[in-house]
Write an enzyme that holds these catalytic residues in place. Structure first.
Site, PDB file in Angstrom:
ATOM      1  CG  ASN A  11       5.019   3.842  30.683  1.00  0.00           C
ATOM      2  OD1 ASN A  11       4.361   3.138  31.439  1.00  0.00           O
ATOM      3  ND2 ASN A  11       6.244   3.547  30.302  1.00  0.00           N
ATOM      4  NE  ARG A  39       4.851  -0.390  29.317  1.00  0.00           N
ATOM      5  CZ  ARG A  39       5.518  -0.662  30.421  1.00  0.00           C
ATOM      6  NH1 ARG A  39       5.638   0.243  31.361  1.00  0.00           N
ATOM      7  NH2 ARG A  39       6.065  -1.836  30.607  1.00  0.00           N
ATOM      8  CG  HIS A  75      10.485  -5.850  28.697  1.00  0.00           C
ATOM      9  ND1 HIS A  75      11.269  -6.781  29.345  1.00  0.00           N
ATOM     10  CD2 HIS A  75      10.229  -4.881  29.604  1.00  0.00           C
ATOM     11  CE1 HIS A  75      11.476  -6.401  30.595  1.00  0.00           C
ATOM     12  NE2 HIS A  75      10.850  -5.253  30.777  1.00  0.00           N
ATOM     13  N   GLY A  96      13.864  -4.831  34.882  1.00  0.00           N
ATOM     14  CA  GLY A  96      13.241  -6.081  34.449  1.00  0.00           C
ATOM     15  C   GLY A  96      13.951  -6.500  33.175  1.00  0.00           C
ATOM     16  NE  ARG A 132      10.380  -7.680  38.168  1.00  0.00           N
ATOM     17  CZ  ARG A 132      10.144  -7.125  36.999  1.00  0.00           C
ATOM     18  NH1 ARG A 132       9.926  -7.872  35.932  1.00  0.00           N
ATOM     19  NH2 ARG A 132      10.123  -5.821  36.865  1.00  0.00           N
ATOM     20  CG  ASP A 135      21.961   0.809  39.769  1.00  0.00           C
ATOM     21  OD1 ASP A 135      22.946   0.618  39.033  1.00  0.00           O
ATOM     22  OD2 ASP A 135      21.153   1.740  39.606  1.00  0.00           O
ATOM     23  NE  ARG A 174      23.561   3.112  37.452  1.00  0.00           N
ATOM     24  CZ  ARG A 174      22.572   3.897  37.069  1.00  0.00           C
ATOM     25  NH1 ARG A 174      22.826   4.955  36.335  1.00  0.00           N
ATOM     26  NH2 ARG A 174      21.342   3.641  37.434  1.00  0.00           N
ATOM     27  N   GLY A 203      18.563  -0.316  30.062  1.00  0.00           N
ATOM     28  CA  GLY A 203      19.579   0.253  30.957  1.00  0.00           C
ATOM     29  C   GLY A 203      20.870  -0.543  31.035  1.00  0.00           C
TER      30      GLY A 203
END
Ligand code: AMP
Length: 397
Positions: free
Chosen positions: A7, A90, A180, A212, A241, A283, A285, A331
């Protein structure tokens, strides 16, 4: 049979060596900062980890180092290159040139290099460079291209077309391709297995929510619509994005900010999304922590993300004329109860009932977080794009 999965990003190269008899990972790792000072390979094998701090001016040197790591005295898992039956690469964008996993021939390589680069200018050239490098250092080993967009090739024309002049679509291939795909395919198949049903019997919405994010309607095992578009900029707002935005607003913004076409597209890809809304981070988190400390814009960014994701779930239930299962993966989907709750809230009318305690728990493997009696199953499924690439490569061989 052992399959090497590659990848490649513009300055990175991740790999896994997978044993197809057990589908277990024999070795894995990633090269970072390729072409940038300070390049490093972090590699795992034999239950150990080793860091190779080595100058990697290009992807060819990187793949040579990966092969060295696979043969290493300490962490190596193979004795000879001939143990690698094939390499699966990929590829992010295929345009309309490839609709399924493809064995590399000179003709295929030519099409990849001459036709698809402008569709994914960051990813496809890097992948093509790595493919060339692999063919040089592993002559005679079969190579396959596994496309992110293949799973979406079953979308009907009415779903993938934009409302532009049809002749322009034909001339330039401007349409929705989605992304994806390997992840959506994997988690929808895993969901069917987990529920003890055939994919043909199920209407599933798969939510791949990561840096993404994309949402896909999988009806009877096939993709019928997906939220990403001509590029991965479309759909819900993401880490950086913007997601969907009125094209006229883009032109207006570019004029106000004195930006060129290229600059405004970079802005929409890199400076927007939840990072732009919160002004704090891309992020999740950090956003959750910010919200918990009372930061209103972190809360707003999260609320927008949940709202927009829910909007696609509802739309896709309508598109399929029903809903049996919602899957959360990647994630954010695997790790953020606040998002899963926010997306499912208000969908009770569709038969969705979340078990809040199960949703809040952490855990490995596939988890059913729907409440007892929920007509629609809500599942958390860890994605495994590398395994799909390896399976498709093995199937093709
Ligand atoms: P991915 O692109 O699938 O690697 O997802 C990356 C995003 O997932 C990160 O930017 C985080 O926002 C989110 N994420 C990853 N791990 C966690 C976690 N433990 N809790 C909350 N969010 C997470």
């Amino acid at each position: 049979m052992k399959i090497l999965v590659i990848n490649a990003g513009s300055s990175s190269l991740k790999y896994q060596l997978i044993d197809m008899e057990t589908e277990g990972v024999l070795a894995k790792g990633g090269c970072e900062r390729i072409g940038i000072p300070g390049s490093v390979l972090k590699a795992k094998g034999n239950g150990k980890e080793k860091v190779f701090e080595r100058d990697m001016p290009n992807h060819k040197v990187a793949i040579e180092l990966v092969l060295e790591a696979l043969h290493d005295d300490e962490i190596g898992v193979i004795k000879s290159m001939s143990e690698i039956a094939a390499v699966g690469h990929r590829i992010v964008a295929s345009g309309e040139y490839f609709t399924k996993t493809t064995l590399v021939t000179p003709e295929v390589q030519k099409t990849l290099e001459e036709k698809t680069f402008e569709l994914a200018p960051l990813h496809n050239p890097a992948a093509a460079t790595v493919l060339r490098a692999c063919m040089e250092v592993m002559p005679g080993t079969p190579m396959t291209l596994v496309f992110d967009s293949s799973f979406h090739s079953t979308m009907p024309e009415k779903a993938y077309l934009y409302g532009i002049d049809y002749d322009d679509y034909k001339a330039y291939g401007v349409r929705k391709y989605g992304a994806h795909g390997t992840s959506h395919k994997f988690v929808s198949q895993e969901a069917a297995k987990f529920l003890g049903k055939k994919p043909e019997e199920l209407k599933i919405v798969t939510c791949h929510l990561g840096n993404g994010s994309s949402i896909t309607a999988v009806d009877g095992g096939k993709c019928v619509d997906t939220s990403m578009g001509f590029t991965p900029l479309a759909g819900v707002l993401m880490g950086t994005r913007s997601g969907d935005i009125d094209a006229s607003a883009v032109e207006f913004l570019a004029r106000k900010k004195g930006m060129s076409h290229a600059e405004i597209v970079t802005y929409l890809n890199k400076k927007c999304g939840v990072a732009g809304i919160s002004g704090v981070s891309s992020d999740f988190r950090d956003l959750i922590a910010g919200m918990e400390q009372g930061n209103e814009r972190c809360k707003l960014a999260l609320d927008m993300f949940n709202y927009q994701t829910k909007r696609f779930v509802g739309a896709y239930a309508a598109v399929m004329g029903g809903l049996d299962c919602i899957v959360f993966t990647a994630g954010i989907g695997e790790n953020t109860p606040f998002v899963r709750q926010g997306v499912c809230e208000g969908l009770e009318f569709l038969g969705v009932k979340l078990d809040l305690a199960k949703n809040a728990e952490r855990g490995d493997g596939i988890r059913d977080i729907s409440a007892e009696g929920s007509r629609v199953k809500v599942l958390v499924i860890p994605t495994n794009e590398e395994l799909v690439i390896a399976r498709e490569t093995a199937e093709l061989l």
